[in-house]
Design a protein around this motif. Structure first.
Motif, PDB file in Angstrom:
ATOM      1  N   ALA A 116       0.650  -1.639  -0.099  1.00 22.78           N
ATOM      2  CA  ALA A 116      -0.035  -0.423   0.039  1.00 22.78           C
ATOM      3  C   ALA A 116       0.702   1.210  -0.178  1.00 22.78           C
ATOM      4  O   ALA A 116       0.478   1.844  -0.448  1.00 22.78           O
ATOM      5  N   LEU A 117       2.131   1.186   1.387  1.00 23.06           N
ATOM      6  CA  LEU A 117       3.061   1.949   0.975  1.00 23.06           C
ATOM      7  C   LEU A 117       3.685   2.386  -0.571  1.00 23.06           C
ATOM      8  O   LEU A 117       3.578   3.673  -1.177  1.00 23.06           O
ATOM      9  N   ALA A 118       3.974   1.814  -0.998  1.00 25.42           N
ATOM     10  CA  ALA A 118       4.542   1.863  -2.139  1.00 25.42           C
ATOM     11  C   ALA A 118       4.046   2.351  -3.639  1.00 25.42           C
ATOM     12  O   ALA A 118       4.719   3.106  -4.491  1.00 25.42           O
ATOM     13  N   ALA A 119       2.725   2.200  -3.965  1.00 19.21           N
ATOM     14  CA  ALA A 119       1.712   2.164  -4.103  1.00 19.21           C
ATOM     15  C   ALA A 119       0.911   3.797  -3.823  1.00 19.21           C
ATOM     16  O   ALA A 119       0.499   3.746  -5.231  1.00 19.21           O
ATOM     17  N   ALA A 120       1.351   4.146  -2.794  1.00 20.31           N
ATOM     18  CA  ALA A 120       0.866   5.491  -2.889  1.00 20.31           C
ATOM     19  C   ALA A 120       1.199   6.872  -3.645  1.00 20.31           C
ATOM     20  O   ALA A 120       0.085   7.334  -3.773  1.00 20.31           O
ATOM     21  N   ARG A 121       2.343   6.768  -4.345  1.00 19.37           N
ATOM     22  CA  ARG A 121       2.244   7.765  -5.538  1.00 19.37           C
ATOM     23  C   ARG A 121       3.032   7.122  -6.371  1.00 19.37           C
ATOM     24  O   ARG A 121       4.747   6.591  -5.591  1.00 19.37           O
ATOM     25  N   PRO A 122       3.096   6.697  -7.532  1.00 17.51           N
ATOM     26  CA  PRO A 122       3.568   5.479  -8.112  1.00 17.51           C
ATOM     27  C   PRO A 122       4.867   6.684  -8.906  1.00 17.51           C
ATOM     28  O   PRO A 122       5.756   5.855  -9.345  1.00 17.51           O
ATOM     29  N   THR A 123       4.738   7.152  -9.276  1.00 18.49           N
ATOM     30  CA  THR A 123       5.789   8.244  -9.927  1.00 18.49           C
ATOM     31  C   THR A 123       7.396   8.244  -9.280  1.00 18.49           C
ATOM     32  O   THR A 123       8.337   8.031  -9.711  1.00 18.49           O
ATOM     33  N   ALA A 124       7.262   8.445  -7.557  1.00 20.14           N
ATOM     34  CA  ALA A 124       8.096   8.207  -7.096  1.00 20.14           C
ATOM     35  C   ALA A 124       9.478   7.450  -6.703  1.00 20.14           C
ATOM     36  O   ALA A 124       8.782   6.837  -6.048  1.00 20.14           O
ATOM     37  N   VAL A 125      10.054   7.421  -7.158  1.00 19.73           N
ATOM     38  CA  VAL A 125      10.953   6.567  -7.076  1.00 19.73           C
ATOM     39  C   VAL A 125      11.700   5.889  -5.705  1.00 19.73           C
ATOM     40  O   VAL A 125      11.401   4.639  -5.472  1.00 19.73           O
ATOM     41  N   ASN A 126      12.353   6.639  -5.015  1.00 24.67           N
ATOM     42  CA  ASN A 126      12.063   6.853  -4.028  1.00 24.67           C
ATOM     43  C   ASN A 126      11.390   5.959  -3.091  1.00 24.67           C
ATOM     44  O   ASN A 126      11.615   5.516  -1.636  1.00 24.67           O
ATOM     45  N   LEU A 127       9.861   6.647  -2.854  1.00 26.75           N
ATOM     46  CA  LEU A 127       8.963   5.657  -2.156  1.00 26.75           C
ATOM     47  C   LEU A 127       8.986   4.635  -2.158  1.00 26.75           C
ATOM     48  O   LEU A 127       9.076   3.641  -1.817  1.00 26.75           O
ATOM     49  N   ALA A 128       8.972   3.750  -3.247  1.00 28.48           N
ATOM     50  CA  ALA A 128       9.328   2.194  -3.257  1.00 28.48           C
ATOM     51  C   ALA A 128      10.529   1.717  -2.791  1.00 28.48           C
ATOM     52  O   ALA A 128      10.434   0.750  -1.679  1.00 28.48           O
ATOM     53  N   ARG A 129      10.994   2.033  -2.734  1.00 32.89           N
ATOM     54  CA  ARG A 129      12.823   1.966  -2.871  1.00 32.89           C
ATOM     55  C   ARG A 129      12.977   1.752  -1.158  1.00 32.89           C
ATOM     56  O   ARG A 129      13.651   0.992  -0.858  1.00 32.89           O
ATOM     57  N   GLY A 130      12.936   2.616  -0.399  1.00 38.42           N
ATOM     58  CA  GLY A 130      12.881   2.817   0.822  1.00 38.42           C
ATOM     59  C   GLY A 130      12.133   1.605   1.337  1.00 38.42           C
ATOM     60  O   GLY A 130      12.094   1.414   2.707  1.00 38.42           O
ATOM     61  N   VAL A 131      11.061   1.851   0.925  1.00 38.01           N
ATOM     62  CA  VAL A 131       9.505   0.620   1.304  1.00 38.01           C
ATOM     63  C   VAL A 131      10.636  -1.253   1.159  1.00 38.01           C
ATOM     64  O   VAL A 131      10.627  -0.996   2.382  1.00 38.01           O
ATOM     65  N   ARG A 132      11.309  -0.601   0.658  1.00 36.88           N
ATOM     66  CA  ARG A 132      11.463  -2.416   0.016  1.00 36.88           C
ATOM     67  C   ARG A 132      12.656  -2.149   0.954  1.00 36.88           C
ATOM     68  O   ARG A 132      13.486  -3.384   1.322  1.00 36.88           O
ATOM     69  N   ARG A 133      13.292  -1.310   1.341  1.00 35.86           N
ATOM     70  CA  ARG A 133      14.893  -1.833   2.462  1.00 35.86           C
ATOM     71  C   ARG A 133      13.802  -1.674   3.521  1.00 35.86           C
ATOM     72  O   ARG A 133      15.348  -2.809   4.009  1.00 35.86           O
ATOM     73  N   ALA A 134      13.456  -0.782   3.851  1.00 34.54           N
ATOM     74  CA  ALA A 134      13.133  -1.545   5.256  1.00 34.54           C
ATOM     75  C   ALA A 134      11.847  -3.182   5.563  1.00 34.54           C
ATOM     76  O   ALA A 134      12.589  -3.943   6.073  1.00 34.54           O
ATOM     77  N   GLN A 135      11.482  -3.140   4.491  1.00 32.97           N
ATOM     78  CA  GLN A 135      10.871  -4.355   4.465  1.00 32.97           C
ATOM     79  C   GLN A 135      12.038  -5.654   4.179  1.00 32.97           C
ATOM     80  O   GLN A 135      12.147  -6.832   4.997  1.00 32.97           O
ATOM     81  N   GLY A 136      12.812  -4.995   3.520  1.00 29.61           N
ATOM     82  CA  GLY A 136      13.866  -6.888   3.020  1.00 29.61           C
ATOM     83  C   GLY A 136      14.720  -7.063   4.524  1.00 29.61           C
ATOM     84  O   GLY A 136      14.789  -8.192   5.062  1.00 29.61           O
ATOM     85  N   ALA A 137      14.996  -5.088   5.014  1.00 30.22           N
ATOM     86  CA  ALA A 137      15.035  -5.303   6.562  1.00 30.22           C
ATOM     87  C   ALA A 137      14.624  -6.337   7.408  1.00 30.22           C
ATOM     88  O   ALA A 137      14.749  -7.279   8.204  1.00 30.22           O
TER      89      ALA A 137
END
Length: 394
Positions: free
Chosen positions: A93-114
Motif C-alpha cells: 500500500a505504501l509503495a503504491a501511494a504515489r507511483p512516479t516517485a521511485v524513492n518511495l518504493a525503494r525506501g519501503v523495500r529497504r525496510a521490508q527487506g531488513a
C-alpha cells in the motif's frame, strides 16, 4: 555509533524544520510529519499511528518530495511491524501511494527487506535452541520484536544517508556552478519545492541554492509559484524566508519573460524519477523551463540523489505519470484548510463540471539537461552510459 547517538543525529531537524520524525510515546510508536498542506499559514503536525494514515498523508501531500517519501516509506514499514500490522500488505500500500516517485518504493523495500532478514534470522536462532511449548509464544514475540527493530534501524539509516547525500549534492553543485558561472552573483530559478521539506537534510536543488547563499554567491532566487498546489509559493518561499535568502516569487507563466530579459543564470530543479536514458520526471512545469533554458543558452541542472535514478525504467515514455484530481485545478483552497484536500473544500474558479488536465509531473528529455548533480558526482553530458557508470560506482 551507539543507538541513542544515531537516534539523536536522525531526529535533529535540518535548519530547525521538523519534516519527519519517529516518536515512541507510552501508547505506542508513531510517525510525526510536518503537515505541508497547511504551510505557510501554520506549522501543524500530522501524527500517523498506523500504515493507512501514512498512506493517506502521502496521497494528500501532507508529506511530499522524492527523498523524504523514501524515508517515510521506510518508517511506514517500521510502524507496521511495531504496531502488529501485516508488514507485506502495508508495504504494498505504501509503495503504491504515489507511483512516479521511485524513492518511495525503494525506501519501503529497504525496510521490508531488513524486516524479513531479521525475521528469518531470529526464527532460525529460536528453532536451534529448541524451546518447549510453554516458551513458544514468548519466542514468537521476541522474533517479531527483533524484526521490527531491524526495520526501524533500516529507516533510521536511510534518514541519515539522505542528510549526508544532501550536503554532498550541494558541494558538487556549488563546484559546478563555479565552473559554469565564474564570479558568483548567481540568479537562480527553481520550480516546486526541493528543500528541507523533501529531505533528511537541506534538500536537493534548494540545498544547492542555499549553499550559494551561504557563500555569498546568490544574488537572487527566482521561485516559480508552481501551479496548481503552489508548492513554490507556499513551501520554497517559506524556506527561503527562514534562511534569509534574497528571493522573488513569480507565476509559472512569467518565467519566459525573465529568460528573455537575461535575468536567469541557471535553472535548478529536483527529480522524482530519472530513467536509465537520463529522462527526468519532475513536478509539472519543469519541461517548459528546460525548453526555455535551452533556447536562451542557460544551464539547466537537475539535483537529485542516486536513489532517484531508476535503471529499470528504460526511458521517459516508460515513466508512469501520476494524474491528480480535477478539483486541484478547478478550485483554490486556503493553505490553512489543507492545500490538497478533497473536492468542494475550496473556492471554485471554473464552471461546475469543468474537466481538468492535472498531471503531477512532466518528463524532460536528457538532451535538455545540462547536468545531473548527485551525491556521487556530476553527470554531464547526460547519457545512459554515464548514468550506468555512476550507479555502478555507488
Amino acid at each position: 555509533m551507539a543507538d541513542h547517538e544515531a537516534r539523536a543525529q536522525v531526529d535533529a531537524p535540518a535548519d530547525g524544520i521538523p519534516t519527519i520524525r519517529w516518536e515512541e510515546p507510552p501508547e505506542g510508536p508513531v510517525l510525526v510529519l510536518l503537515d505541508q498542506t497547511r504551510l505557510p499559514a501554520e506549522e501543524a503536525e500530522y501524527v500517523c499511528t498506523d500504515p493507512p494514515s501514512l498512506v493517506e498523508a502521502i496521497r494528500t501531500l501532507v508529506v511530499r518530495g522524492a527523498p523524504v517519501l523514501g524515508i517515510a516509506g521506510a518508517y511506514g514499514v517500521a510502524l507496521a511491524a511495531a504496531r502488529g500490522f501485516d508488514v507485506d500488505e502495508a508495504a504494498e500500500a505504501l509503495a503504491a501511494a504515489r507511483p512516479t516517485a521511485v524513492n518511495l518504493a525503494r525506501g519501503v523495500r529497504r525496510a521490508q527487506g531488513a524486516y524479513h532478514r531479521a525475521l528469518a534470522g531470529a526464527a532460525s536462532v529460536a528453532a536451534s535452541t529448541g524451546p518447549d511449548a510453554e516458551d513458544s509464544a514468548g519466542t514468537a514475540d521476541q522474533v517479531a520484536l527483533a524484526a521490527a527493530v531491524a526495520a526501524l534501524a533500516a529507516a533510521r539509516a536511510l534518514h541519515r544517508e539522505d542528510a549526508q547525500a544532501s550536503d554532498r549534492m550541494a558541494a558538487h553543485g556549488l563546484a559546478l556552478l563555479g565552473e559554469l558561472l565564474p564570479g558568483g552573483g548567481h540568479r537562480l530559478l527553481t520550480h516546486c519545492n526541493t528543500g528541507a521539506l523533501v529531505s533528511g537534510g537541506r534538500g536537493t536543488a534548494f540545498a544547492l541554492a542555499r549553499a550559494a547563499h551561504d557563500r555569498g554567491q546568490l544574488r537572487r532566487l527566482w521561485v516559480d509559484e508552481t501551479r496548481p498546489l503552489l508548492q513554490g509559493a507556499r513551501l520554497t518561499a517559506w524556506e527561503a524566508a527562514r534562511a534569509g535568502m534574497a528571493y522573488t516569487l513569480l507565476t509559472d507563466n512569467a518565467a519566459g519573460s525573465l529568460f528573455s530579459a537575461g535575468e536567469v543564470d541557471a535553472v535548478l530543479v529536483g527529480a522524482d524519477r530519472i530513467a536509465a536514458d537520463g529522462s527526468v520526471a519532475n513536478k509539472v512545469g519543469t519541461y517548459p523551463l528546460a525548453v526555455l533554458a535551452r533556447y536562451h543558452h542557460v544551464p539547466f541542472l537537475v539535483v537529485a540523489p542516486v536513489t532517484t535514478i531508476d535503471p529499470d525504467t528504460p526511458d521517459g515514455a516508460s515513466i508512469e505519470v501520476e494524474q491528480r484530481a480535477a478539483h486541484e485545478v478547478t478550485e483554490v483552497t486556503s493553505p490553512s484548510a489543507g492545500g490538497a484536500g478533497g473536492p468542494g473544500g475550496g473556492m471554485s474558479v471554473a464552471p461546475l463540471g469543468t474537466q481538468a488536465y492535472n498531471p503531477a509531473f512532466d518528463v524532460t528529455p536528457p538532451e535538455l539537461v545540462t547536468a545531473i548533480v548527485t551525491e556521487e558526482g556530476v553527470v554531464s553530458p547526460v547519457t545512459a552510459e554515464a548514468l550506468s557508470e555512476l550507479c555502478g560506482r555507488s
